[in-house]
Every structure is written in structure tokens, then in C-alpha cells.
Design an enzyme around this catalytic site. Structure first.
Site, PDB file in Angstrom:
ATOM      1  N   THR A  70       8.914   6.926   1.394  1.00 10.40           N
ATOM      2  CA  THR A  70       8.672   6.371   2.932  1.00 10.40           C
ATOM      3  C   THR A  70       7.563   5.375   2.562  1.00 10.40           C
ATOM      4  OG1 THR A  70       9.627   8.238   3.986  1.00 10.40           O
ATOM      5  CG2 THR A  70       7.987   6.858   5.021  1.00 10.40           C
ATOM      6  N   GLU A  97       8.372  14.308   1.380  1.00 10.29           N
ATOM      7  CA  GLU A  97       8.156  13.422   0.128  1.00 10.29           C
ATOM      8  C   GLU A  97       7.987  14.380  -1.078  1.00 10.29           C
ATOM      9  OE1 GLU A  97       4.999  10.839   1.528  1.00 10.29           O
ATOM     10  OE2 GLU A  97       6.307   9.340   1.825  1.00 10.29           O
TER      11      GLU A  97
END
Ligand code: DER
Length: 221
Positions: free
Chosen positions: A25, A102
Site C-alpha cells: 500500500t 502489510e
């Protein structure tokens, strides 16, 4: 920013046909995802595992098919950005609020590749406030426990309300003075009840793609 585009696109060299790819991201890995979409049009076949709703939308726009997260227990390669990278390749991440997913995906990956413009390369982590994902219940108490570790803390707000991650949690941004031992700090933070995850990705990156002073691409590993 051309530097982001150069390092972001370079990362696709780690992606081979048939791979399951963790899609990070942020504004640097954005270029990786765009490039992967272009390569798919030229015949590359991959499946993407997005680290945020934002990245999921981008992957769909780029025509990257998404793996069913419930059906995979391993990822071939994960590619993501970072807010800071120290001399040991420890990372600070979470500026974009996606640190929990993540970190799950980076840990599940056989190879974790980071794309970072030169401004992210530091001697010691800590100039950037450390994002910490916490449960909403008792957030002020959790905030105090983090503060007692020596940080100036702020609950992240968005549009007048506490920011909510994709997981429905809050983010506390904790400004520590120079983080000289990120491994110890990560252990201390994860002992605090209410802390879900923190943005220290210690000894996880297999390689960091950035630019040197002459603006040439370098791969640190
Ligand atoms: O939140 C994160 O960890 C993101 O990877 C992000 O902070 C990376 O920064 P970038 O947008 O400058 O690539």
C-alpha cells in the site's frame, strides 16, 4: 515523483509467471502495481493479495486477479513501500494505515521486497512517528502505556473522528527519540494489552530497492 516510479517499476523483476504476489500500500508500490497490470496485458499470469482496500481497488482497476486470502497460506513474493529504512534494513511502516495486513502478508511471503525513494533511507528509525494499531476499547489507557515507553503520542484522526484501519482499529502515532534498538522496542510494544501491531518491520526485508546519490537504482540486501 519520478524516483518512486523508477524504484516501484524495478520491483517487478522479482515477479515470475504463476506467482502469488503480496501487493503493498502507498504511493511507491502504486507504480509496481500499475506495471504488473501492464505486464499482464503482455501475458504475465499472477494472482494478487492486496494489503488494503485501497490496493484491492487499484489491483482490480489494473486487471490483476485477486487470490482468495482464505485459500492461501504462503505468498511467493510481497512488494511494499516503507516510511523509513535503517542501515540494517529494519523498516518503519504504517504511514498509510495498512501496517497490520502489510505485516501479515510480508511475513507469509517467501521473499519481501521493499521499494523506497532515497528520502526514506536513514541511519536510525525514529524521525517519522511510529504508527501503532490498537483496539478502540480503552484507547486512552493503551495510549498512556505507549507514552510511558518514552514517546509523544497522538491518536490519528481523519475528518474529525479517530482514523479507522481496514480492520476497524485505531492508529496511534508515537514519536520516539532516535530508535536505536527497534527489535527491543517492538517486543515492548507488543506486550502492551490493546496493541494489535506496530509499524516496526524488523529483519523482514529481503531487499530494498532505492536510488543512490547518482540516481542509479541500487538493491540493498
Ligand atoms: O503505510 C505504509 O507502510 C506504506 O507502505 C507507506 O507508508 C509507504 O510510503 P509511500 O507512500 O511513500 O510509498
Amino acid at each position: 515523483m519520478i524516483e518512486k516510479k523508477i524504484v516501484g517499476e524495478k520491483a517487478v523483476e522479482f515477479v515470475k509467471d504463476g506467482m502469488t504476489v503480496g501487493l503493498g500500500t502507498g504511493s511507491t508500490v502504486y507504480y509496481t502495481i500499475i506495471k504488473l497490470g501492464q505486464l499482464m496485458k503482455e501475458g504475465l499470469t499472477i494472482k494478487g493479495v492486496p494489503t488494503s482496500v485501497e490496493t484491492e481497488k487499484l489491483a482490480i482497476e489494473c486487471g490483476i486477479p485477486l487470490a482468495n486470502i482464505k485459500e492461501i497460506d504462503q505468498i511467493d513474493v510481497a512488494i511494499d513501500g516503507a516510511d523509513e529504512v535503517d542501515s540494517q534494513l529494519n523498516l518503519m511502516k504504517g504511514g498509510g494505515g495498512a501496517l497490520l495486513r502489510e505485516k501479515i502478508i510480508a511475513r507469509a511471503a517467501k521473499k519481501f521486497i521493499v521499494v523506497a525513494d532515497p528520502a526514506k533511507i536513514v541511519n536510525h528509525l525514529g524521525a517519522f512517528p511510529l504508527p501503532i494499531e490498537v483496539v478502540p476499547f480503552g484507547v486512552e489507557m493503551t495510549n498512556e502505556q505507549i507514552r510511558l515507553l518514552g514517546a509523544e503520542t497522538k491518536i490519528r484522526y481523519s475528518n474529525g473522528n479517530p482514523y479507522q484501519s481496514d480492520n476497524g482499529n485505531y492508529i496511534i502515532d508515537a514519536k520516539f527519540p532516535n530508535i536505536l534498538n527497534p527489535v527491543t522496542l517492538e517486543q515492548k510494544l507488543n506486550m502492551i494489552p490493546g496493541v494489535v501491531e506496530n509499524g516496526l518491520f524488523n529483519q523482514m526485508a529481503n531487499a530494498v530497492i532505492t536510488l543512490n546519490a547518482e540516481k542509479s537504482v541500487v538493491i540493498k540486501n
